[in-house]
Scaffold this motif. Structure first.
Motif, PDB file in Angstrom:
ATOM      1  N   TYR A  29       0.820  -1.212   0.000  1.00 26.02           N
ATOM      2  CA  TYR A  29       0.000   0.000   0.000  1.00 26.02           C
ATOM      3  C   TYR A  29       0.846   1.251   0.000  1.00 26.02           C
ATOM      4  O   TYR A  29       0.347   2.347  -0.222  1.00 26.02           O
ATOM      5  CB  TYR A  29      -0.970   0.000   1.196  1.00 26.02           C
ATOM      6  CG  TYR A  29      -0.294   0.010   2.543  1.00 26.02           C
ATOM      7  CD1 TYR A  29       0.129  -1.174   3.123  1.00 26.02           C
ATOM      8  CD2 TYR A  29      -0.074   1.196   3.228  1.00 26.02           C
ATOM      9  CE1 TYR A  29       0.763  -1.172   4.348  1.00 26.02           C
ATOM     10  CE2 TYR A  29       0.560   1.200   4.453  1.00 26.02           C
ATOM     11  CZ  TYR A  29       0.974   0.014   5.012  1.00 26.02           C
ATOM     12  OH  TYR A  29       1.613   0.013   6.226  1.00 26.02           O
ATOM     13  N   SER A  30       2.114   1.102   0.273  1.00 29.49           N
ATOM     14  CA  SER A  30       2.957   2.296   0.286  1.00 29.49           C
ATOM     15  C   SER A  30       4.408   1.864   0.201  1.00 29.49           C
ATOM     16  O   SER A  30       4.747   0.708   0.460  1.00 29.49           O
ATOM     17  CB  SER A  30       2.702   3.071   1.582  1.00 29.49           C
ATOM     18  OG  SER A  30       3.689   4.053   1.754  1.00 29.49           O
ATOM     19  N   ARG A  31       5.254   2.797  -0.157  1.00 27.10           N
ATOM     20  CA  ARG A  31       6.685   2.515  -0.153  1.00 27.10           C
ATOM     21  C   ARG A  31       7.372   3.598   0.629  1.00 27.10           C
ATOM     22  O   ARG A  31       7.097   4.786   0.438  1.00 27.10           O
ATOM     23  CB  ARG A  31       7.233   2.520  -1.584  1.00 27.10           C
ATOM     24  CG  ARG A  31       7.051   1.209  -2.275  1.00 27.10           C
ATOM     25  CD  ARG A  31       7.374   1.332  -3.738  1.00 27.10           C
ATOM     26  NE  ARG A  31       6.720   0.227  -4.445  1.00 27.10           N
ATOM     27  CZ  ARG A  31       7.279  -0.969  -4.610  1.00 27.10           C
ATOM     28  NH1 ARG A  31       8.477  -1.194  -4.170  1.00 27.10           N
ATOM     29  NH2 ARG A  31       6.620  -1.924  -5.243  1.00 27.10           N
ATOM     30  N   ARG A  32       8.233   3.166   1.527  1.00 26.19           N
ATOM     31  CA  ARG A  32       9.017   4.146   2.270  1.00 26.19           C
ATOM     32  C   ARG A  32      10.441   3.970   1.809  1.00 26.19           C
ATOM     33  O   ARG A  32      10.980   2.878   1.901  1.00 26.19           O
ATOM     34  CB  ARG A  32       8.854   3.822   3.764  1.00 26.19           C
ATOM     35  CG  ARG A  32       9.330   4.825   4.707  1.00 26.19           C
ATOM     36  CD  ARG A  32       8.678   6.184   4.583  1.00 26.19           C
ATOM     37  NE  ARG A  32       7.246   6.269   4.371  1.00 26.19           N
ATOM     38  CZ  ARG A  32       6.342   6.169   5.326  1.00 26.19           C
ATOM     39  NH1 ARG A  32       6.699   5.936   6.549  1.00 26.19           N
ATOM     40  NH2 ARG A  32       5.071   6.296   5.061  1.00 26.19           N
ATOM     41  N   ASP A  33      11.054   5.008   1.320  1.00 25.70           N
ATOM     42  CA  ASP A  33      12.256   4.935   0.471  1.00 25.70           C
ATOM     43  C   ASP A  33      12.295   3.619  -0.307  1.00 25.70           C
ATOM     44  O   ASP A  33      11.524   3.475  -1.232  1.00 25.70           O
ATOM     45  CB  ASP A  33      13.565   5.319   1.197  1.00 25.70           C
ATOM     46  CG  ASP A  33      13.737   4.742   2.595  1.00 25.70           C
ATOM     47  OD1 ASP A  33      13.899   3.549   2.663  1.00 25.70           O
ATOM     48  OD2 ASP A  33      13.703   5.504   3.583  1.00 25.70           O
ATOM     49  N   VAL A  34      13.151   2.700   0.033  1.00 26.52           N
ATOM     50  CA  VAL A  34      13.163   1.495  -0.816  1.00 26.52           C
ATOM     51  C   VAL A  34      12.274   0.384  -0.266  1.00 26.52           C
ATOM     52  O   VAL A  34      12.111  -0.658  -0.874  1.00 26.52           O
ATOM     53  CB  VAL A  34      14.593   0.940  -0.969  1.00 26.52           C
ATOM     54  CG1 VAL A  34      15.406   1.840  -1.845  1.00 26.52           C
ATOM     55  CG2 VAL A  34      15.258   0.760   0.376  1.00 26.52           C
ATOM     56  N   LEU A  35      11.692   0.609   0.890  1.00 23.02           N
ATOM     57  CA  LEU A  35      10.997  -0.463   1.592  1.00 23.02           C
ATOM     58  C   LEU A  35       9.528  -0.528   1.201  1.00 23.02           C
ATOM     59  O   LEU A  35       8.795   0.434   1.398  1.00 23.02           O
ATOM     60  CB  LEU A  35      11.126  -0.189   3.090  1.00 23.02           C
ATOM     61  CG  LEU A  35      10.753  -1.288   4.040  1.00 23.02           C
ATOM     62  CD1 LEU A  35      11.815  -2.356   4.024  1.00 23.02           C
ATOM     63  CD2 LEU A  35      10.610  -0.710   5.433  1.00 23.02           C
ATOM     64  N   LEU A  38       5.827  -1.512   1.845  1.00 19.80           N
ATOM     65  CA  LEU A  38       5.069  -1.813   3.051  1.00 19.80           C
ATOM     66  C   LEU A  38       3.808  -2.582   2.694  1.00 19.80           C
ATOM     67  O   LEU A  38       3.103  -2.236   1.759  1.00 19.80           O
ATOM     68  CB  LEU A  38       4.685  -0.520   3.777  1.00 19.80           C
ATOM     69  CG  LEU A  38       5.848   0.344   4.245  1.00 19.80           C
ATOM     70  CD1 LEU A  38       5.345   1.603   4.925  1.00 19.80           C
ATOM     71  CD2 LEU A  38       6.737  -0.432   5.187  1.00 19.80           C
ATOM     72  N   TRP A  72      11.940  -6.709  -2.320  1.00 21.66           N
ATOM     73  CA  TRP A  72      11.758  -5.279  -2.586  1.00 21.66           C
ATOM     74  C   TRP A  72      10.537  -4.988  -3.450  1.00 21.66           C
ATOM     75  O   TRP A  72      10.271  -3.845  -3.769  1.00 21.66           O
ATOM     76  CB  TRP A  72      13.004  -4.700  -3.264  1.00 21.66           C
ATOM     77  CG  TRP A  72      14.272  -5.062  -2.563  1.00 21.66           C
ATOM     78  CD1 TRP A  72      15.219  -5.932  -3.008  1.00 21.66           C
ATOM     79  CD2 TRP A  72      14.719  -4.623  -1.274  1.00 21.66           C
ATOM     80  NE1 TRP A  72      16.216  -6.052  -2.086  1.00 21.66           N
ATOM     81  CE2 TRP A  72      15.939  -5.262  -1.006  1.00 21.66           C
ATOM     82  CE3 TRP A  72      14.197  -3.733  -0.325  1.00 21.66           C
ATOM     83  CZ2 TRP A  72      16.656  -5.055   0.163  1.00 21.66           C
ATOM     84  CZ3 TRP A  72      14.908  -3.538   0.841  1.00 21.66           C
ATOM     85  CH2 TRP A  72      16.122  -4.192   1.076  1.00 21.66           C
TER      86      TRP A  72
END
Lengths: 836, 620
Positions: free
Chosen positions: B356-362, B364, B463
């Motif tokens: 549902y979202s990406r935090r920098d390369v992560l 989620l 990733w």
């Protein structure tokens, strides 16, 4: 038709170029028939120097003989403008055909129109507002007067920047003999904006005018020069430099500069310019110009009136070179989630084979579009145009990378506001902390590691001592992360890889020495040997992230030795011997051998890497799971927030990745800090202190390598502050960080002291001392036994154990035996020990 | 009837009409798009439009409005075309301004020197049917359409057929028998889409349609996009409404050009391969001139495809019985997993997971599940896949056999000779279920391709991205694929969660047992499950400050007892499990109860894994 014919930018490509072409024939080939061109030129160019000799028979040496291929063939180089053959410019050529077709029927509309200009007539080229005389005059004035005192371009190296730049280049041409004048369009723009506009809008009319102007000027100045052909002007860096995606129908027939990567080049295409026919009856020769890709074969011999007797003689016909090149958008220019666009580019004459697939280039050329070929039997046409670019100038952007420093090509263009914003940020006292917390915000804490990586991203200052024979000094900082699995080492690596423009990510498990360095491949088609570069070379000037460093085979790791200190890569393979630059920072991550970090062992023992390699890392960090409550609480908060905070909240909290990227790029290219006196003193002190620590216990605790690391770190820290001088605060931070890293990685678990020799020799000084002690004890033991030439191994071991107060393992015993064997005191054969 | 559907049967007349009215003011283009948008909005009008997915190409009228549910597989270079052109009729000497938009071919002698010519730009996308789309999704969307779209009487395509028969005969004469056979078939049978067989059978030999998954069928299409093409991304799912163009002249031109290029090598800007890819015969790859495209968030035909906020309404109608649907699904999956209710629980969580979202390369929200302990020899995994196929709208089972790993092209690669992106099995649309069958993997040597494939799978799982191979560089494409790994032992690929299968039932005949379980479910029951899974995935989710505090406290507590047992990674996983567990119960926010349940679930799972470990540890 009066005054300037304004051009509708949306007009179809065919319209501008062939507006008065009666036939619907498509795609004229780039040709320039001698007679017609000459005739046209007379009417086109009202320049005073337009003497024409002969009427129907063409004077090959005339400067107006623009683009007569035959003239190239004939005549040896002579001096003077009239003696120098012109060379066809196929790059501009494809439309030059057009005006002359109607020339005989409606000469007025063809070449010039009348506009009131005080006393007399003012002539402009049909369809444009270009007046040849004015244009030429302006350009000559530009050449004679333009200076670029602030120019930093490589090409202008060695020129006196306060003298007219292009006049010096003309002198250069006469010396070197390469009749090409590259003109930076931005220079023209600063000199005369109107001329620049004309150049951009009507390149195919303006550039020939420039050619004429420069040749007149050149041969006026240096009448005795001998050139292969007349000078050709090649404008480059049209300010409209853009990426391929931005091209649109309005750019058709304009001068554009785009950047991209060559993905394919065709074979050389010989393009017939002039056909040579010979009558088979009377051996009468005649030449026929190619007209829009077709040759009108003469049906009747003019000499003997025999029909269908003319035969084409191939090897006396004139050809020009042409090559099709496919250009693909550079990956940096692309929006995420889309595939790159490609464009067809045609290179002509000497530009053929100038580029290879894989090259990054900027090209300047004329954007063309032509309707798809008409099907002669059908009235239907595919309503799509074919587009291509006729290239005028290539500029490789990565050319210099293999040979030297390329700050210029790296230069990312920042707007003034952006630079101001970055500088404002740099002025903040806590910029260092801010940037380090902006680095990989999803990874919690590990502040010092992030700071270390931040300094790595900035890098030290390059120092070149090649003149004095000491070679380059490494400016790149190498970092090794080791620690328990699952401490987000890989995530950190991924982040860095995504952050830097020239980053490479490999995994120790999946990479071979060849994949890291370079390999030689034989192109199956051309049988040509091609050097394929691997990750380390590709990340030149960038960062090479290597995950699972410990899993890498020894063979592969060995190539890193050269890269990590000398920053070069030597290849000797399949007949290719070369040294490539690999000025890359290495960011590696290693897992402990026993899956969990054993705090009772040293770093070396934990990760089992050769110490020769370890000592090449400036900073070695341990990423361990700290076990305390406050930390856990903050960690939990961080993680929960990561999952449930909205995007915007996060944005507010941290600098975003784009700012960080720009900040680093700007600092890397524009800040080059040097050591101040004060800082050097501080560094010397720091080094002496480090040496002192160990000397108390009789061991060396710092080596010159550590001093170099300190200098690099201090320089990088100065870069973070955008400071041109390394000051003592930079040294302080460098010292602190270095100490922190050492504390983590070089602490001797047996003594609790920081011991640099763990990293430099792979063994702590205490361990070495211990080894010697055991050996001595063993020797004594043997000596005490008196003259016994041979002893039982097990017996000796037990004796030693019984005698010694400290526990002696079998390993230690073996080592002691080996040490004594090295001294030539004894030999071990099987289960017996013999004295020598 | 036909008069009403004029805009469907002859949309070009509408376009031309609006163009003529406009007096060359440029806003006619907007008007055209709006006109069709309006028309399609009216009471389910979009269901009247025949779909390229279901109706064989030769039944569709050329130049009529059709729709196509597809994924963008490749993006070609933008092309310039004559937006407006003038024809010059030599016989009558009359000039006429015409519109070239939404057309491939100009009509009449074009006057290239006319001042009225307007050059415009458009972009071409190569679209394929959504890879791995389940049979039920195809059938349901087909039935929904047929009730309306099949209004086009069968007689109407007979003349059509005759018109174009010259062209088609050439290609089809090798199998006239089959041809006749097909035409004689009653319509109903064609719903199984066997009619595609003949076309795909002979196209694979001559032309690779570049489907990401092997064995896929269906039409591929060149979609011409006229505006906002920057808004589309590779692998986007779209429902395209556009004008079908299958003019045989297109391929004639292609042939001619091919012939002429042989004569005149200087003219070649495209290689033969490139021509085949970029101008394939329209009978195989029709052109579709896009009027309007609806991005699809999901391809579940049971849910409205429009914006996600409407989904809430739809789901709330189901939500009433959500608890019971969930329970039934759980029971069903428990049966399928041979009585393992914990595995069934995790399988549900896995099926509704979503990045549902990406935090920098992560990324989620991803939840890769590794079902270990699957029986090796029996075709159990195959049956399990069939069950999953029944539940999700698109899926693919990748047998990780040594042969497959070493030979299959997984990562898409740019082919510079043909100038196209050669697809690979990992080029999948969002929310596709990828079923990795590791039980098929045997001992042996992985070659370079195999290693690359394993790396690619690892990257995909860790990733949620695939690095497409552009030869000179790689390009990263983020994706959102649910990966389920079945293996005997622990998988060699990374996973977010590993559940060791522990069957409580031991049916003597596995196959019979499974098919019995299958048969016990009513089709309507399946539809409920499908709606539930797609709906739960789309729910929003928040967490209150209070719970955040509680979670933090809890974490500190757990660490106090045994720091080894609870690492940051465990907390990551626990948070995802808690999220999915709440969503699976239709809850929008995490409750204390939900958190406890998630912890219990994890504890149960971990204890099982550890038991397994100690068991296998005892083995020599």
């Amino acid at each position: 038709m009066t005054s300037t014919a304004s051009e509708d930018p949306l007009s179809p490509p065919s319209q501008r170029s062939r507006a008065h072409d009666t036939s619907t024939e498509l795609q004229p080939m780039p040709t320039s028939p001698a007679m017609d061109t000459a005739a046209q030129d007379v009417s086109l160019f009202s320049s005073p120097m337009a003497p024409r000799s002969g009427t129907s028979e063409v004077d090959a040496s005339s400067p107006l003989m623009y683009g007569t291929p035959s003239s190239r063939v004939e005549g040896t180089p002579r001096s003077g403008i009239r003696g120098t053959p012109a060379r066809q410019r196929a790059d501009l050529g494809s439309v030059r055909k057009a005006p002359q077709v109607d020339m005989h029927s409606e000469p007025v509309s063809e070449s010039c129109c009348h506009s009131e200009q005080g006393a007399g007539q003012r002539l402009v080229i049909w369809g444009t507002d270009v007046n040849v005389g004015t244009c030429k005059e302006k350009f000559q004035r530009f050449l004679q007067q333009f200076t670029a005192p602030n120019s930093r371009e490589e090409e202008n190296a060695g020129l006196d920047l306060n003298e007219p730049l292009y006049m010096q280049k003309l002198d250069e041409i006469s010396v070197v003999g390469e009749p090409v004048l590259n003109v930076n369009c931005s220079h023209i723009q600063t000199f005369d904006a109107d001329l620049y506009r004309q150049l951009i809008c009507y390149p195919q009319e303006v550039i020939p005018t420039f050619d004429m102007a420069v040749n007149e000027l050149f041969f006026d100045r240096l009448p005795d020069s001998v050139l292969e052909h007349q000078i050709q002007v090649r404008p480059y860096s049209a300010l409209k430099t853009r990426n391929m995606r931005a091209l649109n129908p309005e750019d058709i027939d304009q001068l554009i500069t785009i950047s991209g990567m060559v993905i394919r080049t065709s074979q050389l295409i010989p393009e017939m310019q002039e056909a040579f026919f010979r009558c088979q009856v009377c051996v009468f020769n005649t030449r026929v110009e190619v007209d829009r890709g077709r040759i009108a074969e003469p049906a009747v011999c003019r000499n003997c009136n025999t029909t269908h007797s003319m035969a084409l003689v191939h090897n006396r016909s004139a050809f020009s070179d042409k090559q099709m090149i496919k250009l693909q958008e550079s990956p940096e220019d692309m929006p995420a989630g889309q595939t790159p666009h490609t464009t067809v580019v045609y290179a002509h004459n000497d530009l053929v084979d100038k580029v290879q697939p894989g090259d990054r280039i900027n090209i300047t050329g004329i954007y063309r579009a032509a309707p798809m070929r008409l099907n002669p039997r059908q009235s239907q046409v595919k309503s799509v145009y074919k587009t291509h670019i006729d290239v005028i100038h290539f500029r490789k952007t990565d050319e210099k990378r293999l040979h030297g420093l390329d700050e210029d090509g790296e230069q990312k263009l920042f707007t003034k506001e952006r630079v101001a914003m970055l500088k404002e940020l740099a002025a903040k006292p806590d910029v260092y902390e801010r940037l380090s917390s902006a680095l990989a915000p999803s990874i919690y804490e590990h502040e010092d590691i992030k700071k270390g990586i931040l300094l790595q991203l900035f890098g030290g200052t390059r120092k070149d001592f090649t003149q004095t024979g000491r070679g380059n000094f490494r400016a790149e900082i190498n970092i090794l992360l080791c620690g328990d699995p699952g401490t987000s080492k890989s995530q950190l690596l991924q982040y860095v890889y995504n952050l830097v423009p020239r980053g490479q990510y490999t995994s120790g498990k999946g990479s071979s020495a060849v994949g890291l360095t370079a390999y030689v491949m034989k192109d199956p088609e051309t049988r040509q040997l091609v050097l394929q570069t691997g990750a380390l070379v590709l990340s030149d000037n960038g960062i090479c992230c290597i995950d699972e460093f410990d899993k890498m085979s020894d063979n592969t790791r060995s190539v890193l030795h050269e890269v990590m200190e000398q920053q070069t890569l030597s290849i000797a393979k399949a007949g290719i011997i070369c040294q490539l630059n690999a000025r890359t920072s290495v960011l590696a991550a290693a897992n402990p051998v026993e899956s969990q970090w054993n705090p009772k062992k040293t770093t070396i023992e934990n990760i089992q890497l050769p110490h020769t390699l370890l000592s090449r890392f400036d900073l070695i960090f341990l990423m361990l799971d700290p076990q305390d409550e406050a930390y856990d609480r903050r960690l939990a908060h961080h993680l929960v927030a990561l999952y449930y905070q909205s995007e915007e909240q996060i944005e507010e909290e941290h600098l975003d990745m784009a700012v960080l990227k720009d900040y680093i790029a700007f600092a890397r290219t524009s800040v080059h800090p040097r050591l101040s006196e004060e800082a050097s003193q501080a560094l010397i002190e720091a080094y002496v202190d480090m040496r002192k620590i160990g000397s108390g216990r009789g061991m060396v605790s710092a080596y010159p390598r550590q001093l170099e690391s300190l200098i690099r770190l201090a320089e990088a820290h100065a870069k973070v502050r955008f400071s041109s001088k390394v000051e003592s605060i930079d040294v302080e931070e460098a010292k602190r960080l270095h100490r922190e890293a050492l504390k983590q990685s070089a602490t001797d678990p047996r003594t609790g002291f920081v011991d640099i020799s763990i990293l430099t020799t792979g063994m702590s000084a205490t361990a070495r001392k211990r080894k010697e002690e055991v050996a001595q004890a063993l020797k004594k033991l043997i000596q005490s036994k008196g003259k016994t030439p041979a002893m039982k191994y097990q017996q000796l071991f037990d004796d030693l154990r019984g005698q010694s107060e400290a526990a002696i393992t079998k390993d230690m015993f073996d080592e002691a035996l080996r040490a004594l064997a090295d001294e030539d005191y004894l030999t071990v054969t099987g289960k017996t020990v013999r004295l020598l | 009837m036909p008069t009403v559907h004029d805009w469907i049967n002859n949309p070009l007349a509408v376009v031309d009409g609006l163009f003529a009215q406009s007096n060359s003011s440029p806003d006619w283009e907007k008007k055209v798009v709006e006109y069709f948008k309006e028309k399609l909005k009216l009471n389910d009008a979009h269901t009247w439009v025949p779909s390229l997915n279901d109706v064989p190409l030769y039944y569709l009228k050329p130049n009529s409005l059709v729709k196509f549910r597809c994924m963008v597989q490749d993006m070609f270079d933008p092309e310039f075309f004559m937006g407006v052109y003038e024809t010059n009729d030599l016989t009558s000497n009359s000039k006429q301004v015409k519109c070239g938009k939404y057309k491939d071919i100009t009509v009449g002698g074009v006057d290239f020197n006319s001042r009225n010519t307007v050059t415009s730009e458009r972009q071409t996308f190569y679209c394929v049917p959504i890879p791995g789309e389940s049979q039920w999704a195809k059938e349901i969307s087909f039935i929904w359409c047929t009730s309306q779209a099949r209004v086009v009487p069968s007689t109407s395509y007979v003349p059509n057929r005759h018109k174009r028969s010259y062209e088609e005969d050439d290609e089809m004469d090798t199998q006239p028998q089959h041809d006749v056979d097909m035409w004689g078939r009653p319509k109903r049978q064609e719903t199984e889409a066997p009619s595609h067989d003949s076309s795909s059978a002979h196209c694979t030999s001559s032309l690779d349609l570049n489907f990401p998954l092997p064995g896929e069928k269906g039409p591929a299409c060149l979609v011409k996009v006229y505006e906002d093409w920057d808004g589309f991304k590779l692998n986007d799912m779209l429902e395209v409404f556009g004008i079908l163009s299958v003019d045989p002249a297109l391929s004639v031109i292609a042939d001619e050009r091919e012939a002429s290029s042989l004569l005149d090598p200087t003219e070649v800007t495209e290689t033969v391969e490139e021509q085949r890819v970029h101008s394939p015969p329209p009978s195989l790859v029709p052109r579709l001139h896009m009027l309007y495209a609806q991005p699809l968030v999901h391809n579940n035909p049971l849910l409205p495809s429009s914006a996600p906020e409407n989904n809430g309404d739809h789901l709330s109608s189901v939500l009433g019985e959500l608890a019971s649907v969930r329970a039934e699904l759980h029971t069903y999956l428990t049966h399928v997993l041979m009585g393992d209710s914990l595995a069934a629980e995790y399988l549900i969580l896995h099926l509704i997971s979503n990045v549902y979202s990406r935090r920098d390369v992560l990324p989620l929200g991803k939840f890769t599940l590794n079902l270990s302990g699957c029986p090796h020899s029996s075709p159990y995994t195959e049956h399990l896949y069939k069950v999953i196929q029944q539940l999700v709208p698109s899926s693919y089972r990748l047998c990780m056999s040594l042969h497959n790993m070493n030979n299959q092209r997984m990562v898409p690669r740019k082919d510079y000779t043909a100038n196209r992106l050669v697809s690979g099995t990992l080029q999948l649309a969002n929310n596709t279920s990828l079923f990795l069958d590791e039980t098929q993997l045997e001992q042996g040597q992985l070659d370079a391709t195999g290693v690359r494939n394993i790396t690619a799978l690892g990257n995909l799982i860790s990733w949620q991205k695939v690095d497409y191979d552009f030869n000179y560089h790689q390009m990263e494409f983020p994706c959102n694929i649910n990966v389920l790994i079945t293996s005997e032992g622990r998988s060699l690929l990374p996973s977010d969660s590993q559940v060791n299968l522990r069957p409580t039932l031991n049916p003597p005949n596995l196959e019979e047992y499974l098919s019995a379980v299958q048969v016990a479910q009513v089709p309507s029951q399946f539809n409920k499950y499908r709606i539930y899974l797609s709906g739960a995935r789309a729910l929003n989710y928040t967490i209150s400050d209070e719970i955040t505090k509680a979670v933090e406290e809890d974490f500190v507590e757990m660490r106090k007892d045994d720091p080894q047992s609870m690492s940051a990674e465990d907390l990551h996983r626990l948070l995802v499990v808690a999220r999915l567990l709440s969503l699976s119960h239709g809850q929008n926010t995490l409750s204390r109860d939900g958190w406890m349940k998630a912890k219990q679930l994890e504890a149960l799972r971990i204890s099982r894994t550890q038991q397994q470990k100690s068991l296998s540890g005892n083995e020599p």
